[in-house]
Design a protein around this motif. Structure first.
Motif, short mmCIF file in Angstrom:
data_model
loop_
_atom_site.label_atom_id
_atom_site.label_comp_id
_atom_site.label_asym_id
_atom_site.label_seq_id
_atom_site.Cartn_x
_atom_site.Cartn_y
_atom_site.Cartn_z
N LEU A 195 32.14 -124.61 29.43
CA LEU A 195 32.21 -125.57 28.34
C LEU A 195 31.45 -125.07 27.12
O LEU A 195 31.94 -125.12 25.99
N ARG A 196 30.25 -124.57 27.35
CA ARG A 196 29.43 -124.07 26.25
C ARG A 196 30.13 -122.92 25.52
O ARG A 196 30.15 -122.85 24.29
N ARG A 197 30.75 -122.01 26.28
CA ARG A 197 31.46 -120.88 25.68
C ARG A 197 32.69 -121.35 24.90
O ARG A 197 32.96 -120.85 23.79
N LEU A 198 33.43 -122.31 25.46
CA LEU A 198 34.62 -122.80 24.77
C LEU A 198 34.26 -123.47 23.45
O LEU A 198 34.96 -123.31 22.44
N ILE A 199 33.18 -124.24 23.46
CA ILE A 199 32.73 -124.90 22.22
C ILE A 199 32.36 -123.86 21.17
O ILE A 199 32.73 -123.98 20.00
N THR A 200 31.65 -122.81 21.59
CA THR A 200 31.26 -121.74 20.67
C THR A 200 32.48 -121.03 20.09
O THR A 200 32.56 -120.78 18.88
N GLU A 201 33.46 -120.70 20.96
CA GLU A 201 34.66 -120.00 20.51
C GLU A 201 35.48 -120.88 19.57
O GLU A 201 36.02 -120.40 18.56
N LYS A 202 35.56 -122.16 19.88
CA LYS A 202 36.31 -123.08 19.02
C LYS A 202 35.66 -123.18 17.64
O LYS A 202 36.35 -123.14 16.61
N GLU A 203 34.34 -123.33 17.61
CA GLU A 203 33.64 -123.43 16.34
C GLU A 203 33.84 -122.16 15.51
O GLU A 203 34.02 -122.23 14.29
N MET A 204 33.81 -121.01 16.17
CA MET A 204 34.01 -119.74 15.48
C MET A 204 35.43 -119.66 14.90
O MET A 204 35.64 -119.21 13.76
N PHE A 205 36.41 -120.10 15.69
CA PHE A 205 37.81 -120.06 15.25
C PHE A 205 38.04 -120.99 14.07
O PHE A 205 38.72 -120.63 13.10
N VAL A 206 37.47 -122.19 14.13
CA VAL A 206 37.63 -123.16 13.04
C VAL A 206 36.95 -122.65 11.78
O VAL A 206 37.48 -122.80 10.66
N ARG A 207 35.77 -122.04 11.95
CA ARG A 207 34.99 -121.59 10.80
C ARG A 207 35.57 -120.34 10.14
O ARG A 207 35.65 -120.26 8.91
N SER A 208 35.99 -119.37 10.96
CA SER A 208 36.40 -118.08 10.40
C SER A 208 37.87 -117.75 10.59
O SER A 208 38.37 -116.78 10.01
N GLY A 209 38.55 -118.53 11.43
CA GLY A 209 39.95 -118.24 11.72
C GLY A 209 40.13 -117.13 12.73
O GLY A 209 41.26 -116.70 13.00
N SER A 210 39.01 -116.68 13.32
CA SER A 210 39.08 -115.57 14.27
C SER A 210 38.13 -115.83 15.44
O SER A 210 37.03 -116.33 15.26
N SER A 211 38.59 -115.47 16.64
CA SER A 211 37.79 -115.60 17.85
C SER A 211 38.45 -114.76 18.93
O SER A 211 39.68 -114.77 19.07
N ALA A 212 37.65 -114.03 19.70
CA ALA A 212 38.20 -113.17 20.74
C ALA A 212 39.01 -113.97 21.75
O ALA A 212 40.10 -113.55 22.16
N LEU A 213 38.50 -115.14 22.13
CA LEU A 213 39.21 -115.97 23.10
C LEU A 213 40.53 -116.49 22.52
O LEU A 213 41.57 -116.45 23.18
N PHE A 214 40.50 -116.97 21.27
CA PHE A 214 41.72 -117.50 20.67
C PHE A 214 42.75 -116.39 20.44
O PHE A 214 43.97 -116.63 20.50
N GLU A 215 42.28 -115.18 20.19
CA GLU A 215 43.20 -114.05 20.05
C GLU A 215 43.93 -113.81 21.37
O GLU A 215 45.15 -113.58 21.39
N GLN A 216 43.18 -113.87 22.47
CA GLN A 216 43.79 -113.71 23.80
C GLN A 216 44.78 -114.84 24.09
O GLN A 216 45.86 -114.60 24.62
N MET A 217 44.39 -116.07 23.73
CA MET A 217 45.30 -117.20 23.92
C MET A 217 46.59 -117.00 23.14
O MET A 217 47.69 -117.26 23.64
N GLY A 218 46.45 -116.53 21.90
CA GLY A 218 47.62 -116.27 21.07
C GLY A 218 48.53 -115.21 21.66
O GLY A 218 49.76 -115.34 21.62
N ASN A 219 47.93 -114.15 22.22
CA ASN A 219 48.73 -113.09 22.85
C ASN A 219 49.53 -113.61 24.03
O ASN A 219 50.65 -113.14 24.30
N ILE A 220 48.95 -114.56 24.76
CA ILE A 220 49.63 -115.12 25.93
C ILE A 220 50.73 -116.10 25.52
O ILE A 220 51.86 -116.04 26.02
N LEU A 221 50.41 -117.00 24.60
CA LEU A 221 51.34 -118.08 24.24
C LEU A 221 52.39 -117.65 23.22
O LEU A 221 53.51 -118.17 23.23
#
Length: 268
Positions: free
Chosen positions: A179-205
Motif C-alpha cells: 500500500l505504501r509503495r502504491l501510494i508513492t508511485e501514484k503520487e509520483m505519476f500524478v505529479r510528474s506524469g512518470s512512474s516506473a510502476l505505471f510504465e509497467q502497467m501501461g506496457n501490460i494494458l
C-alpha cells in the motif's frame, strides 16, 4: 508497547543502525542512507507478538535493516544509470551497498545466528528474482506485477514473521508495505506524469501504444486506486492487536478509512 516507549525504541535502533552505516569517505561523496522507520515499527510489532525477549530484538532488526538498506542502495544504481551519471559516484554507491550487505552477514555471524543468515538469504533471493522480472518487463498480468512489487517490498519482514510463527503478520506486512509503495508511485505519476510502476502497467494494458493517452492515464489511475483500496481493506480486516503507533500509521495510510481502522483495532 505504549507510544513513548515505541518512539524511544525506534530512535535507539536508528542510532545503532546509523553507527553501522557511517563511513566518512562514503558520506563525502554519496548522500547519507535513509532508515525506514515503518520497517522498524513493523519488525518491532512482529517480534513483540512473537514474545521475543527485549534484549534479542536488536539481533533481528538491525541486520534486517542493513540488508534492506543494502538492497535499496544497489537499486539507486540500477534505477539511475545514464551516460550523464558520474562514474565514481555510481561505483561508490555499489561499494556502499556491498559494504552494508557484508555488515549484516558479519553481525549475524558474530552472534552465531546461522538460521537468520539463511533466512535473509532466502528473502534476498526472492526479492532479486522479482526485481529481474520487473527489469526484464516480461510480466503479462497486472496481478502478477503487483504481487512482484509486494514481494520486493515485504519479503524480509515476511520471512522473519513466518520464522517466528506469526503468520498473520506476514499478510499484514505484505499489504502494508505494498500500500505504501502504491501510494508513492501514484503520487509520483500524478505529479510528474512518470512512474516506473505505471510504465509497467501501461506496457501490460496498452502494449501497442507508443504514447499513453489522457484516457489511458485515467484508466491506469483507476486500476491503481482499486489495488490501493484492496490493500486498505486487507489491513483493516486483519483484526490484529496493534500498538498505538502502528494504529496511527494505519490511519495515516488509509486516509478516509481511519475511523474504520480505529474500530478494527479496538475490536482486535
Amino acid at each position: 508497547m505504549i507510544l513513548k516507549h515505541i518512539m524511544k525504541k525506534i530512535a535507539l535502533l536508528k542510532e545503532q543502525i546509523e553507527r553501522f552505516l557511517h563511513h566518512s569517505y562514503l558520506f563525502e561523496h554519496i548522500p547519507a542512507r535513509q532508515i525506514d522507520e515503518d520497517r522498524i515499527l513493523l519488525s518491532l510489532s512482529v517480534l513483540e507478538d512473537a514474545a521475543i525477549a527485549p534484549e534479542k530484538v536488536n539481533h533481528y532488526i538491525i541486520p534486517m535493516m542493513l540488508v534492506q538498506i543494502a538492497l535499496d542502495t544497489h537499486d539507486e544504481v540500477t534505477n539511475s544509470v545514464s551516460e550523464h551519471d558520474d562514474l565514481k559516484t555510481r561505483q561508490l554507491v555499489v561499494l556502499a551497498g556491498d559494504l552494508y550487505s557484508g555488515l549484516y552477514y558479519d553481525y549475524l555471524a558474530k552472534l552465531n545466528e546461522i538460521p537468520l543468515i539463511r533466512l535473509f538469504a532466502e528473502a534476498i533471493r526472492d526479492i532479486n528474482e522479482h526485481k529481474v522480472r520487473l527489469y526484464q518487463k516480461d510480466i503479462e498480468r497486472i496481478e502478477t506485477l503487483f504481487d512482484s512489487v509486494g514481494t520486493i517490498e515485504s519479503a524480509l519482514i515476511c520471512k522473519m514473521a513466518a520464522h517466528f510463527s506469526t503468520p498473520v503478520w506476514v499478510k499484514f506486512s505484505y499489504y502494508y508495505l505494498l500500500l505504501r509503495r502504491l501510494i508513492t508511485e501514484k503520487e509520483m505519476f500524478v505529479r510528474s506524469g512518470s512512474s516506473a510502476l505505471f510504465e509497467q502497467m501501461g506496457n501490460i494494458l496498452f502494449p501497442k501504444s507508443k504514447m499513453v493517452t489522457k484516457e489511458q492515464k485515467q484508466y491506469l489511475l483507476h486500476i491503481c486506486n482499486r489495488y490501493i483500496d484492496h490493500c486498505k481493506e486487507a489491513l483493516l480486516n486483519a483484526k490484529l492487536q496493534v500498538n498505538e503507533m502502528l494504529q496511527i500509521r494505519i490511519s495515516e495510510l488509509t486516509g478516509g478509512f481511519s475511523t474504520i481502522a480505529k474500530k478494527t483495532v479496538e475490536e482486535g
